[in-house]
Design a protein around this motif. Structure first.
Motif, PDB file in Angstrom:
ATOM      1  N   GLU A 540       0.822  -1.212   0.000  1.00  0.00           N
ATOM      2  CA  GLU A 540       0.000   0.000   0.000  1.00  0.00           C
ATOM      3  C   GLU A 540       0.859   1.267   0.000  1.00  0.00           C
ATOM      4  O   GLU A 540       0.396   2.353  -0.385  1.00  0.00           O
ATOM      5  CB  GLU A 540      -0.918   0.020   1.230  1.00  0.00           C
ATOM      6  CG  GLU A 540      -2.009  -1.026   1.228  1.00  0.00           C
ATOM      7  CD  GLU A 540      -1.503  -2.378   1.662  1.00  0.00           C
ATOM      8  OE1 GLU A 540      -0.316  -2.450   2.123  1.00  0.00           O
ATOM      9  OE2 GLU A 540      -2.240  -3.367   1.545  1.00  0.00           O
ATOM     10  N   LEU A 541       2.114   1.154   0.420  1.00  0.00           N
ATOM     11  CA  LEU A 541       2.999   2.315   0.484  1.00  0.00           C
ATOM     12  C   LEU A 541       3.768   2.537  -0.813  1.00  0.00           C
ATOM     13  O   LEU A 541       4.568   3.469  -0.897  1.00  0.00           O
ATOM     14  CB  LEU A 541       4.002   2.139   1.635  1.00  0.00           C
ATOM     15  CG  LEU A 541       3.418   1.818   3.014  1.00  0.00           C
ATOM     16  CD1 LEU A 541       4.536   1.669   4.028  1.00  0.00           C
ATOM     17  CD2 LEU A 541       2.421   2.877   3.441  1.00  0.00           C
ATOM     18  N   LYS A 595       4.813   8.814   8.887  1.00  0.00           N
ATOM     19  CA  LYS A 595       4.988   8.057  10.129  1.00  0.00           C
ATOM     20  C   LYS A 595       3.720   8.006  10.991  1.00  0.00           C
ATOM     21  O   LYS A 595       3.614   7.187  11.881  1.00  0.00           O
ATOM     22  CB  LYS A 595       6.117   8.693  10.966  1.00  0.00           C
ATOM     23  CG  LYS A 595       7.414   8.888  10.209  1.00  0.00           C
ATOM     24  CD  LYS A 595       8.018   7.582   9.766  1.00  0.00           C
ATOM     25  CE  LYS A 595       9.355   7.818   9.061  1.00  0.00           C
ATOM     26  NZ  LYS A 595       9.889   6.562   8.502  1.00  0.00           N
ATOM     27  N   GLU A 596       2.763   8.914  10.726  1.00  0.00           N
ATOM     28  CA  GLU A 596       1.654   9.063  11.667  1.00  0.00           C
ATOM     29  C   GLU A 596       0.563   8.008  11.449  1.00  0.00           C
ATOM     30  O   GLU A 596       0.425   7.464  10.352  1.00  0.00           O
ATOM     31  CB  GLU A 596       1.026  10.468  11.532  1.00  0.00           C
ATOM     32  CG  GLU A 596       0.305  10.713  10.205  1.00  0.00           C
ATOM     33  CD  GLU A 596       1.265  10.946   9.049  1.00  0.00           C
ATOM     34  OE1 GLU A 596       0.813  10.894   7.896  1.00  0.00           O
ATOM     35  OE2 GLU A 596       2.460  11.166   9.307  1.00  0.00           O
ATOM     36  N   GLN A 600      -4.117   1.286   9.090  1.00  0.00           N
ATOM     37  CA  GLN A 600      -5.220   1.673   8.212  1.00  0.00           C
ATOM     38  C   GLN A 600      -5.134   3.154   7.841  1.00  0.00           C
ATOM     39  O   GLN A 600      -5.320   3.528   6.683  1.00  0.00           O
ATOM     40  CB  GLN A 600      -6.551   1.368   8.895  1.00  0.00           C
ATOM     41  CG  GLN A 600      -7.756   1.566   7.980  1.00  0.00           C
ATOM     42  CD  GLN A 600      -9.058   1.131   8.649  1.00  0.00           C
ATOM     43  OE1 GLN A 600      -9.035   0.637   9.778  1.00  0.00           O
ATOM     44  NE2 GLN A 600     -10.155   1.300   7.944  1.00  0.00           N
ATOM     45  N   GLN A 601      -4.862   3.988   8.841  1.00  0.00           N
ATOM     46  CA  GLN A 601      -4.729   5.417   8.578  1.00  0.00           C
ATOM     47  C   GLN A 601      -3.531   5.702   7.658  1.00  0.00           C
ATOM     48  O   GLN A 601      -3.599   6.555   6.771  1.00  0.00           O
ATOM     49  CB  GLN A 601      -4.571   6.169   9.905  1.00  0.00           C
ATOM     50  CG  GLN A 601      -5.812   6.182  10.763  1.00  0.00           C
ATOM     51  CD  GLN A 601      -5.557   6.818  12.105  1.00  0.00           C
ATOM     52  OE1 GLN A 601      -4.424   6.779  12.614  1.00  0.00           O
ATOM     53  NE2 GLN A 601      -6.591   7.396  12.705  1.00  0.00           N
ATOM     54  N   ALA A 605      -3.593   7.563   4.027  1.00  0.00           N
ATOM     55  CA  ALA A 605      -2.762   8.743   3.781  1.00  0.00           C
ATOM     56  C   ALA A 605      -1.802   8.491   2.615  1.00  0.00           C
ATOM     57  O   ALA A 605      -1.547   9.383   1.791  1.00  0.00           O
ATOM     58  CB  ALA A 605      -1.996   9.100   5.040  1.00  0.00           C
ATOM     59  N   ALA A 606      -1.272   7.257   2.542  1.00  0.00           N
ATOM     60  CA  ALA A 606      -0.342   6.918   1.460  1.00  0.00           C
ATOM     61  C   ALA A 606      -1.013   7.013   0.099  1.00  0.00           C
ATOM     62  O   ALA A 606      -0.428   7.508  -0.864  1.00  0.00           O
ATOM     63  CB  ALA A 606       0.217   5.523   1.689  1.00  0.00           C
ATOM     64  N   LYS A 607      -2.252   6.553   0.013  1.00  0.00           N
ATOM     65  CA  LYS A 607      -2.968   6.579  -1.264  1.00  0.00           C
ATOM     66  C   LYS A 607      -3.110   8.004  -1.772  1.00  0.00           C
ATOM     67  O   LYS A 607      -2.814   8.301  -2.940  1.00  0.00           O
ATOM     68  CB  LYS A 607      -4.338   5.929  -1.101  1.00  0.00           C
ATOM     69  CG  LYS A 607      -5.145   5.897  -2.384  1.00  0.00           C
ATOM     70  CD  LYS A 607      -6.502   5.234  -2.170  1.00  0.00           C
ATOM     71  CE  LYS A 607      -7.301   5.245  -3.476  1.00  0.00           C
ATOM     72  NZ  LYS A 607      -8.652   4.656  -3.289  1.00  0.00           N
ATOM     73  N   ASP A 608      -3.573   8.927  -0.905  1.00  0.00           N
ATOM     74  CA  ASP A 608      -3.761  10.324  -1.313  1.00  0.00           C
ATOM     75  C   ASP A 608      -2.421  10.973  -1.677  1.00  0.00           C
ATOM     76  O   ASP A 608      -2.315  11.694  -2.676  1.00  0.00           O
ATOM     77  CB  ASP A 608      -4.422  11.108  -0.181  1.00  0.00           C
ATOM     78  CG  ASP A 608      -5.835  10.625   0.102  1.00  0.00           C
ATOM     79  OD1 ASP A 608      -6.433  10.013  -0.815  1.00  0.00           O
ATOM     80  OD2 ASP A 608      -6.328  10.849   1.233  1.00  0.00           O
TER      81      ASP A 608
END
Length: 892
Positions: A540-541, A595-596, A600-601, A605-608
């Motif tokens: 996902e990253l 890092k935050e 799931q969060q 955040a990675a997708k956006d």
């Protein structure tokens, strides 16, 4: 002693002039100064035939009819004792009148040897004319003659040129020849000598030359070169010495031509001409007089002798399997051979691509060393045996050791060597080679060395085979982990060695990471730590975007600031294809580094972040419309001139290793040179490449060049950089030597402090750069460019109340980044109130650093934004006050 009979045959006018000259300086010379031994310039011998470009121009020289130097100074005393006859100055036969009958008498000519130093041109008559009288030629004393030449006692010497050897008597004279009198006049002016020329009835011209010995010898050389019929001689020289004869920018050739007065012609080099063979020769044409040709040939033979006395050869017939045996475990065998024969032997590296043995030194000793090495190799091949064992493939390279250190240890302890199959060979078998009685010991030692090393490999592709693009993902993961020092931390913690692929383009659906240690437990623990580190980078990253391969370097370098903004803004790492290893691969890899939040969060955040970063990179690629790719064909033999040692000359051409310009050699054709970048830069780089190619073809590529200049002392620290960072980078990229003097040395006797007290901005420091000319000029240009940029730098300050700072910065720093990108400046806001150590007023100061014009524009725009926000707040306050008054009124 030389016979003096020839003096009796001189025309009376020449004898009279000679006696006057002798009377002025011979007696003091004999009394006070030792005889001066001056070497005569070489002249054609009696049996030396003359070859001219056109045989109709001159008759062949005959024995006894050659220009011969005369030195009558010494024998004059014996001549006076032998015959003391007086000259009849009124004799018409001895001194015929040169004026026609009835013409007005000529004014008396001043003596060429008189103190007045009058200058009179000689009039040269044809040989078949009646005997000419004295053709007086005046002296010319140089005002700026060297002190050594002027202090030397003058001498008088004689030179005779037969008629058939004088250019003036040729039926057809060469282009540019004005006459003998002009040549004589030029020689006198050039050498500072006095010359009298006299021609007898047979056409032989006698020259009496007076002056310091060195100038007289030079005048003789110049007279022979200017007046004697030219000849053409062809000689052959070894092709390998051609560039040494010509010299840097033709310097050696020019010196020989000036010294000899001979024109030297080499055949032009062919475009496809490679390295000359050892026995290959080239014809050299010498055009000039016989004396000059002899001088030129001597100088050329001297250079040829120096260069051919030494030789460098490559011994390619010896199998690389025996190189370590021939060298010795610690090079002792080679050292003994070098000491015995006085040669230098260079062995190829033990690990890596095999190559030939190189031997340099005296020609005969080099050949002797070659024969010795070949004989030893033949004996090794005849007497040594082999044995084979199986060792896991991944352990092979560790059996060799770093730079072959383990191989040396095995040879030193057992007398045997180890041979491993190539990396692309799947075989596990290794070979032990050595004397038959040592094979068992070598085999045991090889097995022991193999058992000492514990290796385990982690394949990043295999562990991520469930992702859409496992191979691209694995390479991006490897780059990320290496860049962040993750593997280095594991190496330090567990005392292991981690080996990662150095050439990603050579990988084929596998990205192995090897964990190596002599301690098996440590290796296993390190492997587990590496596995956990890699597993934390979930799919996902990870994201990829395809950009035209030729744009990768352009975007990464030319738009580096924008890419840095993308990384900072979206917390992503961006990896472009490496120009050396992964050229023509379109994939740009991105990894989210936030890092935050929980897993799931973080995934959300990675997708956006990845989507936003990809969109911005695509826009940069779309805006790069001026990017072009051009190819020029230059023979592959000249590519190393363009590249330079360690690509330093190429760095000088393109502007440094960080340049957006990409240059590749070879490809579709071995001669191809491909240049990629913006249109203007590509045009400039191709022009510079062609300049170097043209210079290399003419043997004018300067490898030892120096330039010297000064820069303001105030900027020297910036040019050098912190801990020498800037200057060292320049040296490394361009392969040049740079020396910068300190401030004190450039300011006379004052020390640093005194210069600083005066005015450091006015002081200068000296900069000396040495190296390849192209690289030196590039380094000089970069230093001047940096100094100009520093001179134009300024820091501006504007005081804006702290409550307005957030409005100027904008959401997520949007406004201030836009200004920095627009004007290429650096804008710094003060730290938060809790971090302030200074006064409250300093907390309002905003600084803008950049070029004067850009910084001023950015400051103006900030002030406009501040004024706008201040007005808006004032209006808001007015509205608030009006609202409050209305509310109070309604209450009442």
């Amino acid at each position: 002693m030389e016979s003096t009979d020839h003096l009796d045959n001189l025309p009376p006018s020449a004898r009279l002039a000679l006696q006057h000259a002798q009377a002025t300086h011979d007696a003091p010379l004999d009394a006070t100064e030792p005889a001066v031994q001056e070497q005569e310039p070489a002249v054609p011998s009696a049996n030396d035939p003359v070859v001219v470009d056109n045989a109709a121009f001159a008759e062949p020289i005959i024995a006894g009819d050659v220009p011969m130097p005369r030195t009558p100074t010494a024998p004059l005393a014996s001549t006076k004792e032998k015959k003391k006859e007086k000259l009849d100055l009124s004799s018409e036969s001895a001194f015929p009148s040169l004026s026609p009958a009835g013409s007005a008498p000529r004014p008396p000519a001043l003596s060429a040897w008189s103190s007045s130093s009058a200058r009179v041109k000689t009039t040269h008559k044809p040989a078949n004319a009646s005997s000419t009288g004295a053709a007086a030629a005046a002296g010319n004393t140089k005002a700026k003659a060297s002190s050594a030449a002027s202090s030397a006692p003058p001498v008088t010497e004689m030179l005779e040129l037969p008629a058939n050897q004088q250019i003036a008597n040729l039926p057809s004279k060469p282009l540019g020849f004005k006459g003998s009198a002009d040549v004589i006049q030029q020689v006198m002016s050039k050498t500072g000598t006095n010359i009298i020329a006299s021609t007898n009835r047979s056409g032989t011209t006698t020259f009496l030359i007076q002056g310091p010995p060195t100038d007289v010898a030079k005048a003789k050389r110049e007279l022979i070169a200017g007046l004697v019929v030219k000849r053409t001689v062809e000689i052959a020289v070894p092709a390998a010495t051609r560039r040494f004869i010509i010299g840097t920018k033709g310097k050696n050739l020019q010196q020989i031509e000036v010294k000899s007065g001979v024109r030297i012609n080499f055949p032009p080099r062919k475009d496809d001409e490679g390295e000359p063979a050892e026995d290959e020769t080239v014809p050299v044409t010498l055009v000039g007089d016989a004396a000059g040709i002899a001088i030129a040939k001597t100088e050329i033979d001297k250079i040829v002798g120096e260069k051919t006395a030494k030789q460098t050869i490559k011994v390619e017939g010896i199998d690389s399997k025996y190189h370590l045996f021939l060298s010795g475990a610690r090079g002792e065998a080679l050292q003994a051979l070098e000491a015995e024969l006085g040669v230098k032997v260079q062995m190829p590296p033990l690990v890596g691509a095999a190559g030939p043995i190189t031997i340099s030194g005296d020609k005969e000793k080099v050949q002797e060393a070659k024969q010795i090495l070949e004989k030893r190799a033949a004996d090794l091949e005849k007497n040594y045996r082999t044995a084979a064992i199986s060792v896991p493939k991944r352990q092979h390279k560790y059996l060799l050791g770093k730079n072959g250190e383990t191989l040396r240890e095995i040879l030193e302890e057992s007398g045997c060597t180890i041979e491993v199959p190539p990396a692309n060979d799947a075989s596990d078998s290794i070979t032990i080679r050595g004397p038959n009685e040592c094979l068992l010991e070598g085999l045991s030692l090889a097995m022991a060395k193999a058992r000492e090393v514990h290796v385990n490999a982690l394949d990043l592709v295999e562990m991520n085979k469930g992702t859409p693009k496992p191979f691209e993902y694995a390479k991006a993961m490897l780059k990320y982990l290496v860049a962040h020092g993750s593997f280095s931390k594991i190496e330090s913690e567990y005392n292991v060695q981690i080996s990662v692929p150095s050439n990603l383009s050579a990988l084929n659906n596998s990205v192995p990471v090897e964990f190596v240690s002599k301690d098996e437990k440590a290796m296993i623990e390190a492997y587990k730590a590496g596995f956990d580190t890699c597993r934390a980078l979930t799919p996902e990253l990870f994201a990829t975007v395809d950009i035209e391969p030729h744009l990768h370097r352009h975007i990464a370098v030319r738009h580096a600031r924008q890419i840095q903004r993308i990384k900072s803004r979206h917390a992503v790492e961006v990896y472009f294809a490496n120009d050396k290893d992964e050229d023509d691969i379109p994939t740009v890899a991105l990894i989210y580094d936030g890092k935050e939040g929980d897993a799931q969060q973080k995934a959300a955040a990675a997708k956006d972040a990845l989507e936003a970063a990809i969109a911005e990179i695509k826009k940069i690629a779309a805006d790069s419309s001026d990017f072009v790719s051009q190819t020029v064909n230059i023979p592959a033999d000249y590519h190393h001139y363009i590249s330079g040692p360690n690509r330093t000359t190429l760095n000088a051409i393109i502007g440094g290793s960080d340049s957006a310009i990409s240059v590749r050699f070879g490809g579709a054709s071995p001669d191809a040179v491909n240049v990629r970048g913006s249109a203007n830069e590509v045009k400039h780089v191709i022009a510079e490449i062609n300049k170097i190619y043209d210079a290399a073809k003419r043997d004018e590529f300067v490898g030892s060049y120096a330039t010297e200049f000064t820069i303001p002392a105030a900027y020297s620290a910036h040019v050098i950089g912190k801990a020498g960072g800037n200057i060292n980078k320049l040296k490394e990229e361009l392969g040049v030597k740079i020396d910068i003097s300190d401030v004190g040395s450039s300011a006379g006797n004052d020390d640093f402090k005194s210069v600083s007290k005066k005015n450091k901005s006015q002081a200068k420091v000296n900069v000396v750069i040495q190296g390849i000319q192209t690289n030196v000029e590039a380094a000089k240009e970069r230093i001047h460019s940096l100094v100009s940029s520093l001179a134009d730098q300024t820091t501006l300050t504007l005081n804006v109340p702290r409550e307005f700072h957030r409005h100027l910065i904008g959401p997520n720093g949007r406004y201030v980044r836009k200004l920095e990108d627009k004007y290429n400046v650096y804008i710094k806001f003060p730290k938060s109130g809790s971090e302030q150590n200074g006064s409250s007023s300093s907390g309002d100061a905003i600084t803008v650093r950049g070029r004067k014009k850009d910084a001023s524009s950015a400051k103006e725009e900030l002030m406009e934004l501040y004024e706008y926000e201040k007005e808006e707040q004032a209006k808001w306050k007015e509205r608030e006050e009006a609202r409050k008054k209305a509310e109070e009124k309604n209450k009442n």
